[in-house]
Design an enzyme around this catalytic site. Structure first.
Site, PDB file in Angstrom:
ATOM      1  N   GLU A 253      47.198 102.572  18.002  1.00  0.00           N
ATOM      2  CA  GLU A 253      46.027 101.690  18.098  1.00  0.00           C
ATOM      3  C   GLU A 253      45.963 100.990  19.450  1.00  0.00           C
ATOM      4  OE1 GLU A 253      47.927 101.904  15.392  1.00  0.00           O
ATOM      5  OE2 GLU A 253      46.551 102.453  13.772  1.00  0.00           O
TER       6      GLU A 253
ATOM      7  N   ALA B 177      40.548  98.232   9.196  1.00  0.00           N
ATOM      8  CA  ALA B 177      40.553  97.016  10.017  1.00  0.00           C
ATOM      9  C   ALA B 177      41.969  96.476  10.158  1.00  0.00           C
ATOM     10  CB  ALA B 177      39.664  95.952   9.385  1.00  0.00           C
ATOM     11  N   ASP B 178      42.741  96.576   9.075  1.00  0.00           N
ATOM     12  CA  ASP B 178      44.107  96.037   9.044  1.00  0.00           C
ATOM     13  C   ASP B 178      44.948  96.544  10.219  1.00  0.00           C
ATOM     14  OD1 ASP B 178      42.754  96.680   6.564  1.00  0.00           O
ATOM     15  OD2 ASP B 178      44.401  95.703   5.510  1.00  0.00           O
ATOM     16  N   PHE B 179      44.744  97.815  10.582  1.00  0.00           N
ATOM     17  CA  PHE B 179      45.583  98.412  11.637  1.00  0.00           C
ATOM     18  C   PHE B 179      45.181  97.941  13.025  1.00  0.00           C
ATOM     19  CE2 PHE B 179      45.788 101.989   8.373  1.00  0.00           C
ATOM     20  CZ  PHE B 179      46.875 101.411   7.758  1.00  0.00           C
TER      21      PHE B 179
ATOM     22  N   HIS C 125      45.318  97.596   3.451  1.00  0.00           N
ATOM     23  CA  HIS C 125      44.103  98.414   3.573  1.00  0.00           C
ATOM     24  C   HIS C 125      42.887  97.636   3.055  1.00  0.00           C
ATOM     25  CE1 HIS C 125      47.281 101.432   3.751  1.00  0.00           C
ATOM     26  NE2 HIS C 125      46.417 102.261   4.294  1.00  0.00           N
TER      27      HIS C 125
END
Lengths: 344, 322
Positions: free
Chosen positions: B59, B83-85, B126
């Site tokens: 990322e 979005a979490d990553f 997630h």
């Protein structure tokens, strides 16, 4: 001006410079960088520079080789100790002094200081302090050039052995190889990440061994030997330009200063100071020039005077310029004025 | 014919790729025949060869690469798988993209798409809504479209904007939300929309919570209360004026957001309304966010963790009684 004269001379010369001409040109950039940085240190000690001063003493030979082989359409991502390389790439001296002295006319306009300066529109990226982050940014810039059909360009991104231990560096190296961009990464192992010695930084036998793991071609060199720097880094640039895989060059030196001028570097051991890589590359280079009689001592003295005059001029000009002012600043972090979030 | 929120995102990207050769899409699994974990780029790699590119699970480098490309004339769209990553890319987004214009006068026109918010069974990693984190940092625009129409026009606008845009697309809305057709134009970013008019209470919200708020407004209507629902559309810029104007009509404010409560967009709205419109308020403004724990896996826990219609209605009734 040395910079203007030499850039012009270089760009007019179609044939590559003869080895000793390039060697002497490199020496003059190193000398200019050292002269400037010594002056910046005095200003800092005298309380005339706020923030910090971070110098490249002992790393000038590697750095100058990074800037010297690049063309205007190449991407250069210098790091903290690359004054010599920045100057050789074409960064005007006045940009340095304006940034350190906080002039509103400098490229960072007092909004950022010291070594964080850059000219993204002139292909000199403005580093952030978070190490390793600029590798992938360089990759992206090269991809943009490829998307837009440009030819013959390369990118050169500088890093230290400290920065090589970040996740960002790893991701950047890997993505560079996946994208097969024409990139040269020059890593200078100056043996300390701030105060932390190599044995607490990494455990591999030799940092250059990582090249193969990333899909890079790797080369090592003695960073105190200017001829070796010019040869190895120059060849890496050539290979990248010729479409070879990304290139990793690992240079060995000793940082001959603190991390910054606030740091007395008392943790550097006497033992490491006796290592061959602990030599001062500027002295070694000058000795070579004298031994080989490349120029006479009067010429050398003239170069020194010229460097000092340039530095003095850049400093006195920046010192006369107005600093930024809080109540006149344009406090806006985005370029799209209609989308500024207003608290009023 | 109907089109879903997810299809609107795909169609917006197809249009962007078609209309502007500087646009490319960069992300995990977006390319090939796969077309993304949620299929938001399905078929695009084939239609636009070389411009919809799979990346390693990196990322930080995905965003770093996009920043470099944007600096040199491209208009990259980065898809985070969830979005979490994007937490792994915070450094590049906040410290590189977010500071660049301020430091160097060169803006970074990247769009980072964040599949956001909770769905049943997705658990702590997630399900996150990260708009408040991104809005906290300078230099970023944070979009939170709640309708199919906004999903489409705001993504097109995001790529046209010269500054970094965090585009929070809600995963629950992907398939649940449908429209008859795609719009040809939309409200500009920075303008909130009155999604339902009312005179008794203002609910200010965004993204998937808009639909929970509208359902509650319907319930309250049967009890004799008229709720005005404001769809903020973007949390940065935040259209404080539209919220203030609504509060001027209703005198009561409830803010609803799916992110964690501490320092969230809802807290910001209340701070602004209280500071600028204290005299307009007939009761202390209230807010409702997800609970201050990681997001739970089990559907029974998850549905109690996020703001739901029951909780929103409870808060709204309490506020209406004051």
């Amino acid at each position: 001006m040395l910079q203007t004269a030499q850039r012009t001379a270089k760009s007019k010369t179609k044939k590559p410079a003869l080895p000793h001409e390039r060697f002497l040109e490199a020496f003059r950039w190193m000398l200019l960088a050292r002269t400037l940085e010594e002056k910046l240190v005095s200003l800092y000690r005298g309380g005339l520079i706020t923030g910090g001063v971070y110098i490249g003493k002992g790393q000038e030979a590697v750095s100058v080789a990074c800037g010297l082989f690049l063309q205007k359409n190449d991407i250069f991502a210098p790091l903290i100790r690359d004054q010599a390389g920045r100057a050789a790439f074409g960064e005007p001296l006045i940009d340095v002094t304006r940034t350190y002295l906080g002039s509103r006319q400098g490229p960072m306009r007092g909004r950022d200081g010291n070594i964080h300066r850059g000219h993204p529109r002139k292909n000199e990226l403005a580093m952030i302090s978070h190490l390793g982050a600029m590798i992938s940014v360089t990759v992206g810039a090269l991809m943009a050039k490829r998307f837009r059909g440009e030819k013959g360009f390369i990118g050169l991104s500088c890093i230290g052995e400290g920065g090589m231990q970040t996740g960002s560096f790893h991701e950047g190296m890997n993505i560079a190889a996946v994208e097969q961009v024409p990139l040269v990464v020059v890593a200078t192992n100056n043996h300390y990440a701030y105060s932390t010695p190599n044995e607490r930084e990494f455990a591999c036998h030799d940092l250059v061994d990582r090249a193969i793991g990333y899909g890079f071609e790797g080369y090592s060199l003695d960073g105190t030997d200017l001829a070796a720097c010019l040869d190895v880094i120059g060849s890496a640039v050539k290979r990248a330009r010729a479409g070879r895989p990304p290139q990793l060059v690992v240079a060995s030196v000793l940082r001959l200063s603190g991390h910054g001028e606030h740091d007395d570097a008392s943790y550097v051991t006497d033992e490491i100071k006796r290592e061959p890589f602990a030599r001062d590359c500027l002295k070694v280079t000058e000795q070579t020039i004298v031994d080989l009689k490349l120029v006479d001592s009067e010429t050398l003295a003239g170069w020194r005077r010229h460097a000092a005059a340039q530095v003095d001029e850049a400093i006195s000009t920046a010192q006369k310029e107005a600093p930024p002012e809080g109540d006149k600043e344009d406090w806006c972090a985005i370029s799209t004025r209609s989308l500024v979030d207003s608290l009023e | 014919m109907s089109i879903t929120y997810l299809e609107a995102i795909r169609e917006a990207q197809a249009k962007l790729l078609r209309d502007n050769e500087d646009v490319f899409i960069y992300g995990q699994d977006v390319g090939g025949t796969f077309g993304g974990a949620f299929k938001a780029t399905k078929g695009l790699a084939k239609e636009f060869p070389g411009r919809v590119l799979n990346t390693p699970i990196s990322e930080d480098a995905m965003v770093g690469t996009a920043i470099g490309a944007a600096m040199h004339g491209m208009r990259p769209i980065v898809e985070m798988q969830f979005a979490d990553f994007s937490s792994t890319a915070l450094n590049q987004i906040l410290n590189n993209a977010g500071t660049h214009y301020w430091r160097t006068d060169v803006p970074i026109p990247i769009t980072v798409r964040l599949p956001s918010g909770g769905t049943k069974g997705s658990g702590p990693f997630h399900s996150q809504s990260m708009e408040s984190i991104y809005a906290h940092y300078p230099g970023l625009i944070v979009m939170t479209p709640a309708t199919v129409e906004d999903a489409y026009t705001m993504l097109i606008e995001a790529v046209a904007i010269d500054d970094p845009v965090i585009y929070c697309e809600h995963k629950y809305l992907y398939y649940h939300l449908k429209a008859e057709k795609l719009p040809t134009e939309g409200l500009p970013t920075g303008k909130a929309r009155i999604a339902r008019e009312g005179r008794d209470l203002t609910v200010a919200t965004y993204s998937a919570m808009l639909h929970e708020a509208l359902a509650v407004a319907e319930q309250l209507a049967s009890e004799g209360f008229e709720t005005e629902v404001v769809d903020l559309r973007s949390v940065k810029p935040l259209d404080t004026n539209t919220v203030l104007a609504s509060v001027a009509r209703t005198g009561r404010l409830l803010c609803v957001g799916e992110s964690f409560p501490w320092g969230s967009a809802t807290a910001e709205i209340i701070a602004r309304v209280t500071a600028e419109g204290f005299h307009l308020l007939d009761a202390a403004p209230q807010r409702l966010n997800a609970k201050d724990t990681p997001i739970p896996y089990h559907p029974n826990l998850w549905s109690a963790h996020r703001p739901n219609t029951k909780e929103i209605a409870r808060k709204a009734r309490a506020l209406l009684r004051e």
